[in-house]
Design an enzyme around this catalytic site. Structure first.
Site, short mmCIF file in Angstrom:
data_model
loop_
_atom_site.label_atom_id
_atom_site.label_comp_id
_atom_site.label_asym_id
_atom_site.label_seq_id
_atom_site.Cartn_x
_atom_site.Cartn_y
_atom_site.Cartn_z
N VAL A 282 -29.73 46.93 45.78
CA VAL A 282 -28.77 45.86 46.05
C VAL A 282 -29.24 44.92 47.14
O VAL A 282 -28.45 44.12 47.67
CB VAL A 282 -27.39 46.47 46.41
CG1 VAL A 282 -26.80 47.18 45.22
CG2 VAL A 282 -27.50 47.42 47.60
N ASP B 78 -40.21 39.16 55.97
CA ASP B 78 -38.88 39.67 55.69
C ASP B 78 -37.99 39.79 56.93
O ASP B 78 -36.77 39.65 56.83
CB ASP B 78 -38.98 41.06 55.03
CG ASP B 78 -39.45 41.00 53.59
OD1 ASP B 78 -39.89 39.92 53.16
OD2 ASP B 78 -39.39 42.03 52.91
N HIS C 73 -56.50 23.04 25.25
CA HIS C 73 -55.84 23.55 24.05
C HIS C 73 -56.76 24.55 23.36
O HIS C 73 -57.97 24.30 23.27
CB HIS C 73 -55.53 22.40 23.08
CG HIS C 73 -55.00 22.85 21.76
ND1 HIS C 73 -53.69 23.22 21.59
CD2 HIS C 73 -55.62 23.02 20.56
CE1 HIS C 73 -53.51 23.58 20.33
NE2 HIS C 73 -54.67 23.47 19.68
#
Length: 471
Positions: free
Chosen positions: A272, A313, A445
């Protein structure tokens, strides 16, 4: 009398606390710029990302996606396969070998760059001092890169043995028959995809109205539909109230869209969110300001205490490994030169599903909320040959551009190779590129990448390989 003598350059010293992708990258960059660097790590070099996060998760996702691709596509591709199974113990060995190789590589890089590594828990004493066990280390500046840890909802049953976090999930010795995953964010969705591919019955329980809230809403709807088509149950607007053990399985009690409901699983994964690991390391005692456990910093990642920086963090700005690395480099540049170059708008987000999800820059909902005039171009990958070959043409690319000048503001991709392709979009945003510059670029491509050019053409309704919209 004139002299040719020059004053010797003063060599700065830097202490870095935490050797994850924020800390070790910062340490190497600082050493390259001439600083005397000391790196402190309480556990393993590489931090959460290399040891129990990004890398081991992606290694197991590679196992599951390869297994799934062979199982589901072999007959269609004309390949005959029999007796196919997953040896989980060998898969775990494979994961471990990848982790060992990368951690060893980081340790070698630190040594090669002359970074002194100290093992132990670093405690901040003041703006220039860190205590590591019995050692007292001092430096001109300190950079905190202490990372984050999983959060657990404080509900009855959260501490039962079968209720595990992401670290526990990576250490499983057997593939569970069923999994209840609490949390529909990136970690929960990736684990659901991983284990569903291996035959686990997965149920995602998310408290918010939709999964993957940071991701473009249109892409989220596509992802949800694909996950459900693979047999993954997704319950949104579902608030977990308790967990209880029922023999060999666990029952999760929830309020699901206003009604009491339960779901059972052999294991329960709680993912969570994560919280900064800032407690018990002397930050408040040193006068560093925290906000809900996160270190408050300015635009240079410097705290209110001059000379102490916080990256990754632990500052709560953006919990992504590559953001931590970029913030660390910016902090070092600020220390060494007084300048930095961190561009938050170019930090991409990636989700490793089949196919992948990646985005960078603004979301459509953001632009609408802020009243910014924009144009939107989308291209379905069912119109792209390489995507058709690799993923059955599943997915899309969306480009958001400024309505007046056509400057690219955001790019969102759901499709094969999305996490690699997003780099081109990040560079475009960094260079303030316009849609015209994208459309005038020649794309190889056949590649999935040429669909970026098609999505750019679609901003003005001119995709080559998609019918025009009816007027």
């Amino acid at each position: 009398m004139a002299t040719n003598l020059t004053m010797p350059q003063i060599k700065k010293s830097i202490l870095i606390v935490g050797a994850g992708p924020g800390g070790y990258v910062t340490a190497i960059k600082a050493a390259q710029m001439g600083a005397k660097v000391s790196l402190i790590e309480a556990d393993k070099v590489g931090g959460t990302c290399l040891n129990v996060g990004c890398i081991p998760t992606k290694a197991l996702i590679h196992v599951s996606s390869t297994f799934s691709a062979i199982k589901e596509q072999s007959a269609k591709l004309g390949i005959t396969v029999s007796g196919m199974d997953v040896d989980w113990a060998k898969a775990q060995q494979y994961k471990g070998s990848i982790v060992k190789t990368l951690v060893g590589g980081v340790e070698g890089l630190l040594k090669a760059n002359g970074v002194a590594v100290y093992r132990g828990r670093g405690i901040v004493k003041d703006a220039h001092t860190i205590q590591v066990g019995s050692k007292t280390l001092t430096a001109d500046c300190i950079i905190l890169a202490v990372g984050s840890e999983p959060v657990r909802i404080p509900i009855p049953g959260a501490d039962l043995p079968g209720v595990i976090d992401s670290t526990g999930t990576l250490a499983l010795t057997e593939i569970p028959k069923s999994f209840v995953i609490i949390g529909g964010g990136v970690i929960g969705i990736e684990f659901a995809s991983l284990f569903a591919s291996l035959g686990t019955k997965c149920t995602i329980v998310e408290a918010l109205p939709r999964i993957l809230p940071p991701i473009d809403a249109e892409i989220t709807r596509m992802v949800r539909a694909d996950l459900e088509a693979r047999g993954i149950a997704i319950l949104t607007d579902a608030r977990v109230e308790s967990i209880e053990q029922a023999g060999a399985s666990y029952t999760v009690h929830m309020n699901y869209q206003g009604q009491a409901q339960t779901v059972e699983g052999e294991k329960v994964l709680m993912c969570v969110g994560r919280r900064a690991m800032t407690q018990g390391i002397g930050l408040e005692e040193a006068g560093i300001v925290l906000n809900c456990g996160k270190v408050v910093t300015d635009d240079h990642f410097q705290t209110n205490v001059p000379g102490i920086y916080a990256i990754g963090d632990c500052n709560g700005k953006l919990m992504l490994a590559h953001a931590a690395s970029a913030q660390g480099i910016a902090a070092v540049n600020h220390i060494m030169t007084g300048r930095d170059s961190y561009h938050a708008e170019t930090v991409p987000s990636c989700i490793y599903l089949e196919p992948e999800v990646a985005s960078v820059g603004r979301k459509e909902e953001e632009l609408q909320e802020q009243g910014i005039a924009y144009r939107c171009g989308t291209f379905s990958l069912s119109g792209n040959g390489k995507a058709l070959i690799e993923a059955g043409g599943k997915g899309m690319i969306k480009i958001l551009a400024d309505a007046k000048y056509g400057q690219i503001l955001g790019v969102h991709i759901y499709g094969p190779r999305a996490t690699d392709l997003i780099a081109a979009a990040a560079i475009a945003i960094r260079l303030e590129a316009t849609v015209d510059e994208f459309t005038s670029t020649v794309w190889a491509h056949p590649t999935v990448g040429e669909a970026l050019g098609e999505a750019a053409e679609a901003v003005f309704g001119n995709s080559i390989h998609w019918p025009p919209k009816k007027k």
